[in-house]
Scaffold this motif. Sequence first.
Motif, PDB file in Angstrom:
ATOM      1  N   ILE A  20       0.931  -1.207  -0.017  1.00 12.69           N
ATOM      2  CA  ILE A  20       0.034   0.039   0.015  1.00 12.69           C
ATOM      3  C   ILE A  20       0.995   1.112   0.059  1.00 12.69           C
ATOM      4  O   ILE A  20       0.433   2.297  -0.681  1.00 12.69           O
ATOM      5  CB  ILE A  20      -0.762  -0.154   1.159  1.00 12.69           C
ATOM      6  CG1 ILE A  20      -1.879  -1.088   1.146  1.00 12.69           C
ATOM      7  CG2 ILE A  20      -1.461   1.339   1.264  1.00 12.69           C
ATOM      8  CD1 ILE A  20      -2.608  -1.132   2.434  1.00 12.69           C
ATOM      9  N   LEU A  21       1.771   1.268   0.959  1.00 14.77           N
ATOM     10  CA  LEU A  21       2.822   2.409   1.022  1.00 14.77           C
ATOM     11  C   LEU A  21       3.521   2.674  -0.415  1.00 14.77           C
ATOM     12  O   LEU A  21       3.566   3.760  -0.753  1.00 14.77           O
ATOM     13  CB  LEU A  21       3.760   2.248   2.123  1.00 14.77           C
ATOM     14  CG  LEU A  21       4.629   3.409   2.599  1.00 14.77           C
ATOM     15  CD1 LEU A  21       3.863   4.577   2.790  1.00 14.77           C
ATOM     16  CD2 LEU A  21       5.906   3.037   3.534  1.00 14.77           C
ATOM     17  N   ILE A  22       4.118   1.567  -0.736  1.00 16.22           N
ATOM     18  CA  ILE A  22       4.989   1.760  -1.969  1.00 16.22           C
ATOM     19  C   ILE A  22       3.900   2.063  -3.348  1.00 16.22           C
ATOM     20  O   ILE A  22       4.526   3.113  -3.958  1.00 16.22           O
ATOM     21  CB  ILE A  22       5.556   0.523  -2.578  1.00 16.22           C
ATOM     22  CG1 ILE A  22       6.547   0.151  -1.385  1.00 16.22           C
ATOM     23  CG2 ILE A  22       6.077   0.410  -3.902  1.00 16.22           C
ATOM     24  CD1 ILE A  22       6.984  -1.660  -1.645  1.00 16.22           C
ATOM     25  N   VAL A  49      -0.163  11.864  -4.988  1.00 12.40           N
ATOM     26  CA  VAL A  49      -0.261  11.065  -3.606  1.00 12.40           C
ATOM     27  C   VAL A  49      -1.460  11.622  -2.866  1.00 12.40           C
ATOM     28  O   VAL A  49      -1.581  12.999  -2.785  1.00 12.40           O
ATOM     29  CB  VAL A  49       0.940  10.885  -2.743  1.00 12.40           C
ATOM     30  CG1 VAL A  49       1.387  12.185  -2.163  1.00 12.40           C
ATOM     31  CG2 VAL A  49       0.630   9.839  -1.572  1.00 12.40           C
ATOM     32  N   ASP A  50      -2.395  10.891  -2.411  1.00  9.69           N
ATOM     33  CA  ASP A  50      -3.232  11.664  -1.359  1.00  9.69           C
ATOM     34  C   ASP A  50      -3.222  11.093  -0.273  1.00  9.69           C
ATOM     35  O   ASP A  50      -3.000  10.117   0.672  1.00  9.69           O
ATOM     36  CB  ASP A  50      -4.837  10.753  -1.800  1.00  9.69           C
ATOM     37  CG  ASP A  50      -5.978  11.500  -1.084  1.00  9.69           C
ATOM     38  OD1 ASP A  50      -5.712  11.922  -0.030  1.00  9.69           O
ATOM     39  OD2 ASP A  50      -7.190  11.078  -1.579  1.00  9.69           O
ATOM     40  N   PRO A  51      -2.477  12.412   0.712  1.00 15.95           N
ATOM     41  CA  PRO A  51      -2.157  12.219   2.129  1.00 15.95           C
ATOM     42  C   PRO A  51      -3.271  11.455   2.923  1.00 15.95           C
ATOM     43  O   PRO A  51      -3.059  10.665   3.933  1.00 15.95           O
ATOM     44  CB  PRO A  51      -1.626  13.518   2.491  1.00 15.95           C
ATOM     45  CG  PRO A  51      -1.282  14.142   0.983  1.00 15.95           C
ATOM     46  CD  PRO A  51      -2.233  13.690   0.261  1.00 15.95           C
ATOM     47  N   LEU A  52      -4.425  11.887   3.013  1.00 16.53           N
ATOM     48  CA  LEU A  52      -5.477  11.646   3.834  1.00 16.53           C
ATOM     49  C   LEU A  52      -5.814  10.291   3.551  1.00 16.53           C
ATOM     50  O   LEU A  52      -5.912   9.404   4.649  1.00 16.53           O
ATOM     51  CB  LEU A  52      -6.501  12.596   3.696  1.00 16.53           C
ATOM     52  CG  LEU A  52      -6.358  14.043   3.792  1.00 16.53           C
ATOM     53  CD1 LEU A  52      -7.750  14.762   3.893  1.00 16.53           C
ATOM     54  CD2 LEU A  52      -5.570  14.570   4.981  1.00 16.53           C
ATOM     55  N   ALA A  53      -6.135   9.954   2.292  1.00 18.28           N
ATOM     56  CA  ALA A  53      -6.479   8.538   2.296  1.00 18.28           C
ATOM     57  C   ALA A  53      -5.185   7.485   2.428  1.00 18.28           C
ATOM     58  O   ALA A  53      -5.757   6.433   2.989  1.00 18.28           O
ATOM     59  CB  ALA A  53      -6.780   8.140   0.478  1.00 18.28           C
ATOM     60  N   LEU A  54      -4.077   7.945   2.191  1.00 19.02           N
ATOM     61  CA  LEU A  54      -3.045   6.887   2.643  1.00 19.02           C
ATOM     62  C   LEU A  54      -2.957   6.784   4.022  1.00 19.02           C
ATOM     63  O   LEU A  54      -2.804   5.773   4.931  1.00 19.02           O
ATOM     64  CB  LEU A  54      -1.389   7.305   1.963  1.00 19.02           C
ATOM     65  CG  LEU A  54      -0.391   6.855   2.299  1.00 19.02           C
ATOM     66  CD1 LEU A  54      -0.628   5.341   2.227  1.00 19.02           C
ATOM     67  CD2 LEU A  54       0.720   7.288   1.509  1.00 19.02           C
ATOM     68  N   ALA A  55      -3.169   7.870   4.728  1.00 20.49           N
ATOM     69  CA  ALA A  55      -2.957   7.910   6.179  1.00 20.49           C
ATOM     70  C   ALA A  55      -4.095   7.055   6.865  1.00 20.49           C
ATOM     71  O   ALA A  55      -3.985   6.123   7.639  1.00 20.49           O
ATOM     72  CB  ALA A  55      -3.323   9.203   6.952  1.00 20.49           C
ATOM     73  N   LEU A 102       2.994  13.360   7.724  1.00 18.40           N
ATOM     74  CA  LEU A 102       3.982  12.738   7.136  1.00 18.40           C
ATOM     75  C   LEU A 102       3.818  12.660   5.670  1.00 18.40           C
ATOM     76  O   LEU A 102       4.725  13.090   4.982  1.00 18.40           O
ATOM     77  CB  LEU A 102       4.156  11.092   7.458  1.00 18.40           C
ATOM     78  CG  LEU A 102       4.699  10.771   8.960  1.00 18.40           C
ATOM     79  CD1 LEU A 102       4.598   9.095   9.305  1.00 18.40           C
ATOM     80  CD2 LEU A 102       6.001  11.267   9.103  1.00 18.40           C
ATOM     81  N   PHE A 103       2.617  12.157   5.375  1.00 16.85           N
ATOM     82  CA  PHE A 103       2.407  12.195   3.751  1.00 16.85           C
ATOM     83  C   PHE A 103       2.089  13.378   3.171  1.00 16.85           C
ATOM     84  O   PHE A 103       2.325  13.635   1.796  1.00 16.85           O
ATOM     85  CB  PHE A 103       1.051  11.341   3.496  1.00 16.85           C
ATOM     86  CG  PHE A 103       1.520   9.946   3.968  1.00 16.85           C
ATOM     87  CD1 PHE A 103       2.495   9.327   3.775  1.00 16.85           C
ATOM     88  CD2 PHE A 103       0.741   9.066   5.047  1.00 16.85           C
ATOM     89  CE1 PHE A 103       3.032   7.915   4.182  1.00 16.85           C
ATOM     90  CE2 PHE A 103       0.874   8.101   5.348  1.00 16.85           C
ATOM     91  CZ  PHE A 103       2.201   7.487   5.097  1.00 16.85           C
ATOM     92  N   ALA A 148       4.605  17.658  -0.462  1.00 15.09           N
ATOM     93  CA  ALA A 148       5.482  18.991  -0.616  1.00 15.09           C
ATOM     94  C   ALA A 148       6.613  18.661  -1.277  1.00 15.09           C
ATOM     95  O   ALA A 148       7.193  19.651  -1.781  1.00 15.09           O
ATOM     96  CB  ALA A 148       5.534  19.454   0.749  1.00 15.09           C
ATOM     97  N   LEU A 149       7.451  17.551  -1.276  1.00 14.14           N
ATOM     98  CA  LEU A 149       8.585  17.410  -2.003  1.00 14.14           C
ATOM     99  C   LEU A 149       8.633  17.836  -3.510  1.00 14.14           C
ATOM    100  O   LEU A 149       9.539  18.063  -4.013  1.00 14.14           O
ATOM    101  CB  LEU A 149       9.258  16.154  -1.960  1.00 14.14           C
ATOM    102  CG  LEU A 149       9.630  15.609  -0.487  1.00 14.14           C
ATOM    103  CD1 LEU A 149       9.992  14.106  -0.431  1.00 14.14           C
ATOM    104  CD2 LEU A 149      11.009  16.405  -0.040  1.00 14.14           C
TER     105      LEU A 149
END
Length: 314
Positions: A199-201, A210-216, A304-305, A310-311
């Motif tokens: 999932i993370l990869i 990337v969707d930070p909220l969905a991944l979190a 984190l995400f 932001a990178l």
Amino acid sequence: MLIGQKGLGKFALARQFAASLLCEAPQTDGKACGKCLACNWYAHGNHPDFRLLQPDALNDEAEAEDGKKKASQQITIDQVRGLDEFLNVGTHRGGLRIVVVYPTEAMNRNTANALLKTLEEPAPSTLFLLVSSEPMRLLPTIRSRCQVVPIPLPNAQQAEQVLADEGVAEARRWLALAGGAPGLAMELAASGQLAWLEILIRRLSVGKNVDPLALAAELEKAVKDSKGKLLLKNVVEAIQKWLVDLTLAGSGMPVRYFLPQAATIASLADMIPAARLIHSYRDMISHRREAEQPLNARLFLEGLFLDYRALFAN
């Protein structure tokens, strides 16, 4: 103090060393005989001249049940103070008394200072064996009072053979993810961590999309469902390795950890300024420390995400 990367068997080495020193009829190679009275006591965990300091969470019998308080992830100050009586009486068998501390970095400052007082005024015929995968997290005064013994990585061929003998598939991939440590590679391969890692990869591979909220949300669920086997620090460590690979790829070097994703990582690295990656990795070191503390898992993961996305900002 035995130091080295996680997954090299440092704790097992410390235990075997302690057994050999307590044994009353050691073999010619120095190893414990496994047959004498002292070895029998040691094997059953009740040798009167041995103590093990480790977090309650590492004890099999301390696994938290539903509705009960979770076992501590830290070595407590009461555990260190509990050594006083042990250290102030003579040894039962006329030899050494031995204290193994594992992992030594699992102490807060107060606990570390309590241990330091003991190390500054050591009792006679006493040996402390401190085991650490992160020695720089220890007080400098503790490190300075120990003889440091580095435990090296085995060569790749040896490590792959160990995994092959244990029946681990994709040995090279797991070894890479474990930084070359066979013990950690076997732990990763056997712990069912592939699901959350995939999932993370998959999410990190889309870069700025990337969707930070969905991944979190997905990883918070994985942490809860694991019932203590997956910790927030494991997630942070995986992201740290991803950032290392991005940095290596950005410098035209081969990736170290995520071998199957090498091409994807290389393309992502082209979108990120090198300085931004360095700052991000420094921030991740702070997040790794924060992950040891009680906190809101969802908010922590979202942060984190969001930082990762932001990178890729213009």
